[in-house]
Scaffold this active site. Sequence first.
Site, mmCIF file in Angstrom:
data_model
loop_
_atom_site.group_PDB
_atom_site.id
_atom_site.type_symbol
_atom_site.label_atom_id
_atom_site.label_comp_id
_atom_site.label_asym_id
_atom_site.label_seq_id
_atom_site.Cartn_x
_atom_site.Cartn_y
_atom_site.Cartn_z
ATOM 1 C CB ALA A 282 -41.422 16.575 -11.655
ATOM 2 C CB SER A 283 -42.573 19.983 -14.618
ATOM 3 O OG SER A 283 -43.517 20.221 -13.645
ATOM 4 C CB THR A 284 -39.578 15.871 -17.185
ATOM 5 O OG1 THR A 284 -39.807 14.740 -16.270
ATOM 6 C CG2 THR A 284 -38.434 16.468 -16.739
ATOM 7 C CG PHE A 285 -45.260 12.228 -16.458
ATOM 8 C CD1 PHE A 285 -45.111 11.216 -17.002
ATOM 9 C CD2 PHE A 285 -46.922 12.549 -16.361
ATOM 10 C CE1 PHE A 285 -45.813 10.094 -17.262
ATOM 11 C CE2 PHE A 285 -47.711 11.442 -16.644
ATOM 12 C CZ PHE A 285 -47.124 10.160 -17.001
#
Lengths: 374, 606
Positions: B322-325
């Site tokens: 998710a947004s950690t990417f």
Amino acid sequence: MHPSALYSRAAPTWREKLAEVNWGLILLISCLASAGFAALTAAAGGSVDPWAGRQAARFAVFLPAMVAVALIPLRVWYALAWPAYFGTFALLVAVEVMGHIGMGAQRWINLGFVQVQPSELMKVALVLALARYFHGAPGEAVRSPVFLLPPIAAIAAPMALVLVQPDLGTAAVLGLAGAAVLFLAGAPLWLFGGGLVALAAAVPVAWHCLHDYQRARVLTFLNPSADPLGAGYHITQSKIAIGSGGLWGKGFGEGTQARLHFLPEQQTDFIFALWAEEWGFAGGAGLLALVGLIVVYGLWAALSCRAGFARLLALGLTVNFALYVFINTGMVMGLLPVVGVPFPLMSYGGTSMLAVMGGFGLVMSAYVHRAGRL
Amino acid sequence: MKRATPMDKIFTRRAVLLGAGQAALLALLGGRLAWLQVVEGPRYKTLADENRIDLQILPPARGEIVDITGAPLAKGERAFALLATPEEAHDLEGILRRLQRVINLPDEAIETALRRAGRGPGFIPVEVKEHLTWPEVAAVSVRLPDLPGLSVETRHIRRYPLGPAAAHPLGYVGAVSRKDLQAPEARPILSVPGFKIGKAGLERALEDALRGKAGAAEVEINARGRRVRELSRRPPALGATVRLTLHAGLQSAVAGHLARERSASAVVLDIPTGAVRALVSHPAYDPNAFVRGLSAEEWEGLLSDPGLPLTDKAVGGLYPPASTFKMVTALAALEAGTMAAPTQVLCPGHFDYGGHRFHCWNHGGHGSLDVVGALTQSCDTFFYQVGLDTGIDAIAAMARRLGLGASPSLGLPEEKAGLVPDKAWKAARRRDKVWHGGETVIAAIGQGYLQATPLQLAVMTARLASGSRVRPFLVESVGARAAPRSAPEPLGLDAGHLALVKTGMRAVMTGPLGTGRASAAPAGAGWQIAGKTGTAQVRRITQAQRDAGIKNEDLVWARRHHALFVGYAPVAAPRYACCVVVEHGISGGRTAAPLARDILADAMRL
């Protein structure tokens, strides 16, 4: 009745054929199997459960089946030779793909109602296929390398599959039985010389490919005292069991090596050691003599056959049977590395018994139909 | 009758030759048999009969597993087992019934013991009860004269002082199964009653080192198997002590924090070395219960728990990052030159591409943003656009450079490699081989085919924080042998690009609009956290749901979003990297980030 009389009419009756079945061989086989029941009973501490009872039940089913195989016209087996070979080959491949793990090696396939070990069946199917191939082959053909290529491939392919399972013992039996049929079919002697040279050359490569436990077994064979608690344990205990049997043995159920569980796998690969411990040299040599008589019968049956298929089949299967005995007893007496070959008819196991008795059924079929040309 | 052809003659000749060969082999085997049984017979008889030398196997003590400070994580502890020798007991059942009045001994245990006694030879002791308490040992010991055939044996059992907190990395030991015994590499030691081997985790992976070497006692026993005297003894060699990088205190503290959630996992890495300081998956099982033996209900309970207590989610759980990417997408774009520090993207709350509308989590839109702002507020639209401009192959290459898509190889049996999709990967699939631009759009925000484990995300964070190829490891040393390590080499990324991404990660925690601002380091701590939140969709949100205004909190637990957080501290000199994944935790900022802050605070106190 003279055997040729069987073919003087369109078809001999079942009764006439039944008279031709060699009941002497069946007696010899039954003796061997009975020795097995006794040994399996002793292995279970004097109980028919779990091994002897089941083994006897299987024998009771396979015995009439063996006679039925003997009565079926040889040309039926001739026609079934290649289907049997390729069918078994497909099973071997299936084992590779989805085989159950049995005894650490992939050898078993579960057909739902029964577990079979295709490599055992292959020992019979290979001889059948080779006998079919060389049936009626003239001398010039048999000496031609091109003609010899397909049978060599037919031997090598299942051997390779069995080797990767990994089952060194069965691969050896397949290779040697195949070579025996080639030899009997009249293949030129340079082929066998060349085979030996190739084998010697392959040893370093094969050593590299062996599993660690297989290497350990070979090293143990070369020096059993190096690791008496590890890989050398089996063979040391087996030799103590056999040796301590002496001339007359310790008596039924009195084998201390077996009773105290010093003997490994005593119901399968090491059953000969149990037998020799309890019945001594008298019993062990008697068993070997029984095997000798069966081999002599097979040789005689083969020599009385007219058709090439029949005699190659009869003798090839006899040699196959003898190879089991040679490798198994050589192994438990410390003459060969431990490779996991059962003693035919005595070791506990259904597929092995099925293959051996099916094989003898075919030998007898060859004999019953010995006068025919196919 | 037809005449014999040349082939017939060859067959006959060779058949006879083969027959002779077989006869010769049979004679050879018969000779060998005679040699063993008749010539050597007396010698073997001595070995087997009168003075049989029995090699008794002496089981080795299993090596300890300790943490980085030397505190035990798995150790041997003395335990007492009650044994009965059937032939000395005469009336075994009566004696066991009498024993029932003295100690707690269920009827089933008596039945089992009697069954075992009936099966084996009478002189071999059978186990009646495995773990006796001290009072029970005392109670039995004083009555031993009245209980013939019973004996108390001292054994070593495995204890795991941390209990469930370190269950997954350590695993547990258990009884030898039939399958273990039949394995080709099985050794005779495995058949010693009560011998235990590693069944899961490091206990299984490091079995060879931990087990040690069996010793042997040469014992003279008579023909009935009774022991006469000991002749010689080769003592067993203790298994190696395995030292892990884990810190027991931190491991327990992390497990305590995660217990606030139903199902979560966390990883703490030491950035300069790559040492794993904590590796926790919650819920967990108690490995001590496995050693004792589980009841059927306990086992059923473990199997049916939706939190999967038997699975190590920290190394084996696969989640969309998710947004950690988004750091990966940003760095890929910066390195590829498709985006620069001043590049602005306008976010109206959605992004239209290929006839499809991709929503930003903030439906009202973020307005115009640069990369730092987009990371801070986790704007999806910015990364949709930038990802599309950069292309999947460059993004995938950057993901791999940062440690995703390949197993980190800690040596745990459950580790997973995750998945970093690119065009080549898709072309190798059986169906639907063409990569679509829309797939790049969702991959840019860490959704779609992307899958990573919490451990991999922690490694990614450590690499971002240090700019070096940090490689995680869990085993510090085995015995005297320390695993060879080299300092991680630089990743070769542009320092300015890295600094830009790290500025964004810092603003996530400290900026007024940062998605993790509620979980900044405690005031006055003297250090700061940089990080990134993530919220992974478990299932697609339908337009109908969106229109109906259904909130994620209203859904049943198993359909809620996963909450993720990755971060490191201190910002000035990165020391610890951390990843927290809360399954169905709804929102990374609200659930995962506070946990990560508490965990990093604990780590900073080490």
